[in-house]
Design an enzyme around this catalytic site. Structure first.
Site, PDB file in Angstrom:
ATOM      1  N   THR A 147       9.774 -39.824 -22.113  1.00 15.55           N
ATOM      2  CA  THR A 147      10.783 -39.605 -23.158  1.00 15.55           C
ATOM      3  C   THR A 147      10.786 -38.125 -23.461  1.00 15.55           C
ATOM      4  OG1 THR A 147      10.344 -41.750 -24.198  1.00 15.55           O
ATOM      5  CG2 THR A 147      11.248 -40.064 -25.639  1.00 15.55           C
ATOM      6  N   GLY A 172      12.939 -49.640 -27.278  1.00 16.11           N
ATOM      7  CA  GLY A 172      11.630 -49.144 -27.704  1.00 16.11           C
ATOM      8  C   GLY A 172      11.742 -48.511 -29.074  1.00 16.11           C
TER       9      GLY A 172
HETATM   10  N1  ASP Z   1       8.550 -44.540 -26.368  1.00 16.57           N
HETATM   11  C1  ASP Z   1       9.419 -44.936 -25.288  1.00 16.57           C
HETATM   12  C2  ASP Z   1       9.668 -46.396 -25.339  1.00 16.57           C
HETATM   13  O1  ASP Z   1       8.790 -47.145 -25.726  1.00 16.57           O
HETATM   14  C3  ASP Z   1       8.912 -44.621 -23.935  1.00 16.57           C
HETATM   15  C4  ASP Z   1       8.137 -43.379 -23.753  1.00 16.57           C
HETATM   16  O2  ASP Z   1       8.056 -42.532 -24.621  1.00 16.57           O
HETATM   17  O3  ASP Z   1       7.557 -43.197 -22.701  1.00 16.57           O
HETATM   18  O4  ASP Z   1      10.732 -46.812 -24.928  1.00 16.57           O
END
Ligand code: ASP
Length: 357
Positions: free
Chosen positions: A203, A233
């Site tokens: 992200t 998410g």
């Molecule tokens: N936080 C993001 C999610 O759970 C993914 C990530 O940050 O890698 O969709």
């Protein structure tokens, strides 16, 4: 009208009774009211070197804080080689790329998010439209996609050859009891190089405070790779993947969204900063909260969370931090990006635990 009146009365009553977040009187001023150092600061996740540079350049030339961070993360959203965000992001279990994003603009206190949106490379721009061109805060799925079309975002293919190939290898290796054969199962070439994408988070979060003390943030992602279609998410959820209070600061996250969602941890970090905590201490306290509430099925043999989660935060005074559940994961040091006027640079995250055990 009756509802508005009631809400005002309730707030007044709460103030009179001295009831506020975390036991602090609601009428108490935020601890951080003015900035001693009128220098803009931008922080982001570790993949934001260019994003922070762009955002800094823009706020220095007087552009609004939210437009600056969105322009910054657009660079990553449009990069086909970043398989965690926007174009080229890894798809859901059906091979469809679904993106999540949220924005929050401190000065106007407007917030917007899109979840599981398809066919748009820059969901952060759509999240801003939700914030400023609707009376809503969150649009998801088909509705979010149609809203983007209404604003002129034509349908775009987000899967690249590389992300499609990674998804295909994942699908082929899911089971030996279906009809999908990987190259090894079919006796063909090795798939070396794809293993690290078997389960993948990634992200970008980017937050800024400008010289006037105005604060904004954005979080954007393709989310958990190979997720169940429709899964959102933390990234599109205000309070979880992002939270901004123009009187206090901003926080955003990357990592296992499900762990963050149940604690609303970006909100928690900002509230702790409101009560006087330094960004680093606030973020570590939130990680401690999450670690302490992790379900047994998600704990290592050593009793630690078997996932990572990171926060990136700054306050109105320009103090900042990146904090990670783990300082080192699979030999990689947790780092975040900061730009306080010169070149963007990586700094090590503060860590709740050195390593997984
Ligand atoms: N936080 C993001 C999610 O759970 C993914 C990530 O940050 O890698 O969709």
């Amino acid at each position: 009208m009756a509802n508005n009146w009631n809400r005002r009365e309730i707030v007044k009553a709460g103030v009179a009774a001295g009831i506020g977040t975390f036991g602090v009187p609601a009428s108490a001023p935020a601890v951080i009211r003015s900035r001693s150092m009128l220098r803009p600061v931008v922080v982001s996740s570790g993949n934001g070197l260019q994003a922070c540079a762009k955002a800094m350049e823009m706020v220095q030339s007087g552009v609004d804080t939210l437009d600056a961070v969105i322009a910054g993360v657009n660079i990553v959203e449009l990069d086909p080689d970043d398989m965690s965000v926007g174009y080229g992001g890894l798809p859901n279990e059906e091979g469809v790329v679904q993106l999540d994003s949220s924005v929050m603009h401190g000065p106007s206190r407007r917030a917007g998010g899109v979840g599981a949106i398809e066919g748009v490379k820059t969901p952060s721009k759509v999240a801003k439209l939700v914030a400023f061109r609707t009376d809503h805060v969150l649009l998801v799925g088909e509705g979010a996609t149609r809203f983007a079309r209404a604003h002129g975002f034509g349908a775009q293919e987000l899967l690249t050859d590389r992300s499609r190939e990674v998804w295909l290898r994942w699908k082929e290796n899911l089971s030996d009891r279906d009809d999908w054969l990987s190259p090894e199962q079919a006796g063909e070439v090795s798939t070396a190089g794809f293993e690290s994408f078997v389960r993948h988070y990634g992200t970008i979060n980017c937050n800024v405070v400008d010289a006037e003390g105005n604060i904004s943030g954005v979080t954007t992602t393709s989310g958990l790779a190979f997720k169940i279609p429709g899964r959102c998410g933390d990234s599109p959820i205000i309070g979880a993947g992002l939270y901004v209070d123009n009187e206090v600061g901003a926080c955003g996250s990357t990592g296992r969204g499900e762990a963050n969602l149940v604690e609303c941890a970006s909100f928690l970090v900002v509230e702790l900063m409101r009560n006087g905590a330094h960004p680093k201490d606030a973020a570590l306290a939130a990680l401690q909260r999450i670690a302490g509430k992790t379900a047994p099925r998600l704990l290592t043999d050593g009793g630690r969370p078997n996932f990572n989660l990171r926060f990136y935060c700054l306050n109105k005074a320009g103090e900042y931090a990146g904090a990670s559940m783990y300082g080192d994961l699979q030999g990689r040091t947790a780092r975040f990006v900061v730009n306080d006027g010169g070149d963007s640079r990586h700094e090590d995250c503060a860590a709740l635990f050195d390593a997984m055990s």
